[in-house]
Design a protein around this motif. Structure first.
Motif, PDB file in Angstrom:
ATOM      1  N   ARG A 156      -3.117   4.601  -1.176  1.00 34.32           N
ATOM      2  CA  ARG A 156      -3.506   5.237   0.132  1.00 34.32           C
ATOM      3  C   ARG A 156      -4.598   6.359  -0.176  1.00 34.32           C
ATOM      4  O   ARG A 156      -5.269   6.803   0.835  1.00 34.32           O
ATOM      5  N   ILE A 202      -5.417  -1.984  -1.682  1.00 36.66           N
ATOM      6  CA  ILE A 202      -4.174  -2.147  -1.175  1.00 36.66           C
ATOM      7  C   ILE A 202      -3.682  -3.465  -0.936  1.00 36.66           C
ATOM      8  O   ILE A 202      -2.860  -3.917  -1.215  1.00 36.66           O
ATOM      9  N   ARG A 247     -10.840   1.027  -0.928  1.00 36.12           N
ATOM     10  CA  ARG A 247      -9.370   1.402  -0.815  1.00 36.12           C
ATOM     11  C   ARG A 247      -8.685   0.458  -0.173  1.00 36.12           C
ATOM     12  O   ARG A 247      -7.627  -0.012  -0.612  1.00 36.12           O
ATOM     13  N   LYS A 279       1.458   4.048  -1.933  1.00 32.79           N
ATOM     14  CA  LYS A 279       1.213   5.742  -1.426  1.00 32.79           C
ATOM     15  C   LYS A 279      -0.082   6.065  -2.522  1.00 32.79           C
ATOM     16  O   LYS A 279      -0.882   6.646  -1.807  1.00 32.79           O
TER      17      LYS A 279
END
Length: 106
Positions: free
Chosen positions: A23, A34, A30, A20
């Motif tokens: 994100r 992830i 990004r 979370k």
């Protein structure tokens, strides 16, 4: 044996919190971050050594704290104030140096 499911549940919660935060982490990479997080957790899901688990969970918590320090910052502002709890020592939490690149080139 009763501690294992609790550890698993808390690790899953930690994993979800990290994803979370990732994100909303202000980075051009990004998606790569992830994917790296997911890969790291997948590669370590079979770890059973208690000391190794504690070290990896501590490292994950530290990473989450660091990501949270940067999430929610106004990218249009020039007045960012971020305070981290301490310098990253360059190790993986077990005294081993982190490689700057993984085998897959990331």
């Amino acid at each position: 044996l009763a501690a294992a499911p609790a550890m698993s549940a808390s690790t899953l919660t930690l994993y979800r919190h990290i994803l979370k935060a990732a994100r909303t982490f202000p980075s051009r990479n990004r998606a790569g971050i992830i994917e790296d997080i997911k890969l790291e957790f997948r590669e370590n899901r079979a770890v059973t050594d208690a000391a190794a688990l504690r070290a990896k969970i501590a490292l994950a918590n530290d990473g989450l704290d660091r990501m949270r320090a940067y999430t929610g910052l106004d990218s249009g502002s020039s007045a960012w104030d971020v305070s981290l709890k301490g310098p990253f020592d360059g190790t993986n939490g077990m005294g081993e140096k982190e490689d700057s690149k993984r085998e897959d080139g990331r």
